[in-house]
Design a protein around this motif. Structure first.
Motif, short mmCIF file in Angstrom:
data_model
loop_
_atom_site.label_atom_id
_atom_site.label_comp_id
_atom_site.label_asym_id
_atom_site.label_seq_id
_atom_site.Cartn_x
_atom_site.Cartn_y
_atom_site.Cartn_z
N ASP A 68 0.81 -1.21 0.00
CA ASP A 68 0.00 0.00 0.00
C ASP A 68 0.85 1.27 0.00
O ASP A 68 0.32 2.37 0.16
CB ASP A 68 -0.95 -0.01 1.20
CG ASP A 68 -0.20 -0.08 2.52
OD1 ASP A 68 0.95 -0.56 2.51
OD2 ASP A 68 -0.74 0.37 3.54
N VAL A 69 2.15 1.13 -0.18
CA VAL A 69 3.02 2.30 -0.30
C VAL A 69 3.53 2.37 -1.73
O VAL A 69 4.41 1.62 -2.14
CB VAL A 69 4.20 2.24 0.70
CG1 VAL A 69 5.10 3.47 0.51
CG2 VAL A 69 3.69 2.15 2.13
N ILE A 70 2.92 3.26 -2.50
CA ILE A 70 3.27 3.40 -3.91
C ILE A 70 3.59 4.87 -4.17
O ILE A 70 2.83 5.76 -3.81
CB ILE A 70 2.09 2.97 -4.81
CG1 ILE A 70 1.69 1.52 -4.50
CG2 ILE A 70 2.46 3.12 -6.29
CD1 ILE A 70 0.36 1.10 -5.11
N LEU A 71 4.73 5.09 -4.80
CA LEU A 71 5.15 6.45 -5.10
C LEU A 71 4.64 6.83 -6.49
O LEU A 71 4.72 6.05 -7.44
CB LEU A 71 6.67 6.51 -5.06
CG LEU A 71 7.32 7.89 -5.04
CD1 LEU A 71 6.94 8.63 -3.76
CD2 LEU A 71 8.83 7.76 -5.16
N HIS A 72 4.12 8.02 -6.57
CA HIS A 72 3.65 8.54 -7.86
C HIS A 72 4.54 9.70 -8.29
O HIS A 72 4.83 10.58 -7.49
CB HIS A 72 2.19 9.02 -7.76
CG HIS A 72 1.73 9.77 -8.97
ND1 HIS A 72 1.40 11.11 -8.93
CD2 HIS A 72 1.56 9.39 -10.26
CE1 HIS A 72 1.02 11.50 -10.15
NE2 HIS A 72 1.11 10.48 -10.96
N MET A 73 4.98 9.66 -9.53
CA MET A 73 5.79 10.77 -10.05
C MET A 73 5.14 11.34 -11.30
O MET A 73 4.69 10.59 -12.16
CB MET A 73 7.20 10.28 -10.44
CG MET A 73 8.02 9.75 -9.31
SD MET A 73 9.65 9.26 -9.95
CE MET A 73 10.51 8.95 -8.40
N HIS A 74 5.12 12.66 -11.37
CA HIS A 74 4.73 13.32 -12.60
C HIS A 74 5.83 14.32 -12.94
O HIS A 74 6.26 15.08 -12.08
CB HIS A 74 3.38 14.01 -12.48
CG HIS A 74 2.83 14.39 -13.82
ND1 HIS A 74 3.34 15.42 -14.57
CD2 HIS A 74 1.86 13.83 -14.57
CE1 HIS A 74 2.68 15.48 -15.72
NE2 HIS A 74 1.77 14.54 -15.75
#
Length: 272
Positions: A68-74
């Motif tokens: 449940d720990v997901i990094l999002h990058m934009h």
DNA sequence: CAGCATGTTTGAAG
DNA sequence: GCTTCAAACATGCT
């Protein structure tokens, strides 16, 4: 330079460099770049390792050893990644840095601060909330057709809209329209089946070509419109030579569509 | 100095 | 709800 192809290259880069190394420390120069409060981000990421990646359009998701720990990058307009040994200087504009126990760091490069990093607990929930459509390389002809036909607007802004199909930005849409020989201002409702099929094929052609050339636009095939555009990193002997249509020689025209600078060939791309 | 820029979001107006 | 347009974000480059 992050449209879909660049983000795909970044994904491969992160995957090749930064997996399976515990994160010891995290440095954030400007909290405005975060979509998750720093204390929470730090607490959730400290001690975690990256385990894999997924890209949807221009969004990069990085999984960790906690589901449940997901990094999002934009990557905004100018984002990039840089993996470097801790003994080296921090790269310019590396405003967020992950310090791994391996003595290597991963820098999130953001010159213009349009980039964002944060946590998500579920990728599909995030995509749904943001209304992000099917990835440009996963979409089918019928899905793309249905999306386009559900709108009543100019084709260019519709293709730029991440709900229609995810990953196309200003320059790639121009290239797609050029390859499909569709005028950027043609209305969606007037597109023929042939044009829709051509657009679908052009999306694939342009994205796959760009990825194959590692997103270096200057290495695109000679018959791509991109060469008519001015790129600060593509020095040509004769700058004028590239302002003509690579197919028919007509001068490339420039106008504003959907508020964005648009290049097209007035001869090859006519409104049907 | 002025103008432009690969992206997204938000708000106003029709 | 939809489309269109403009502005804002923050900064670098020409």
């Amino acid at each position: 330079m992050p449209e879909l192809p660049e983000v795909e290259i970044y994904r491969q880069y992160l995957e090749a460099s930064s997996l399976h190394q515990p994160i010891e420390h995290l440095d954030v120069e400007d909290p405005k770049l975060l979509t998750t409060d720093f204390p929470i981000l730090y607490e959730k990421l400290a001690g975690r390792s990256f385990t894999g990646t997924r890209r949807v359009g221009k969004n990069l998701f990085v999984f960790t050893d906690k589901p449940d720990v997901i990094l999002h990058m934009h990557f905004g307009m100018t984002g990039d990644l840089a993996y470097y040994h801790a003994s080296l200087d921090r790269p310019r504009y590396a405003r967020i840095v992950f310090y791994f126990s391996s003595s290597y760091n991963l820098g999130f490069i953001c010159p213009r601060k349009f980039e964002r990093i944060g946590l998500v607990d579920d990728v599909d929930t995030y995509l749904k909330r943001k209304k992000i459509g099917r990835d440009g390389l996963d979409v089918s002809l019928s899905e793309l057709t249905a999306q386009i036909q559900s709108r009543d607007a100019l084709i260019k802004p519709v293709l730029m809209d991440q709900r229609t199909v995810a990953g196309l930005g200003n320059w790639i849409v121009d290239e797609v329209l050029f390859q499909a020989r569709v005028h950027p201002e043609q209305r969606t409702r007037t597109l023929t089946d042939g044009q829709l099929a051509a657009l679908y094929e052009a999306v694939r052609l342009v994205l796959l070509t760009a990825i194959r050339h590692e997103a270096s636009y200057r290495r695109f095939p000679a018959d791509f419109l991109i060469h008519a555009r001015r790129w600060d990193d593509s020095p040509y002997e004769d700058p004028e030579a590239h302002n003509y249509c690579p197919r028919c020689g007509t001068p490339i025209r420039k106008l504003e569509v959907g508020g964005r600078t648009t290049y097209f060939c007035p001869s090859c791309q006519r409104i049907e």
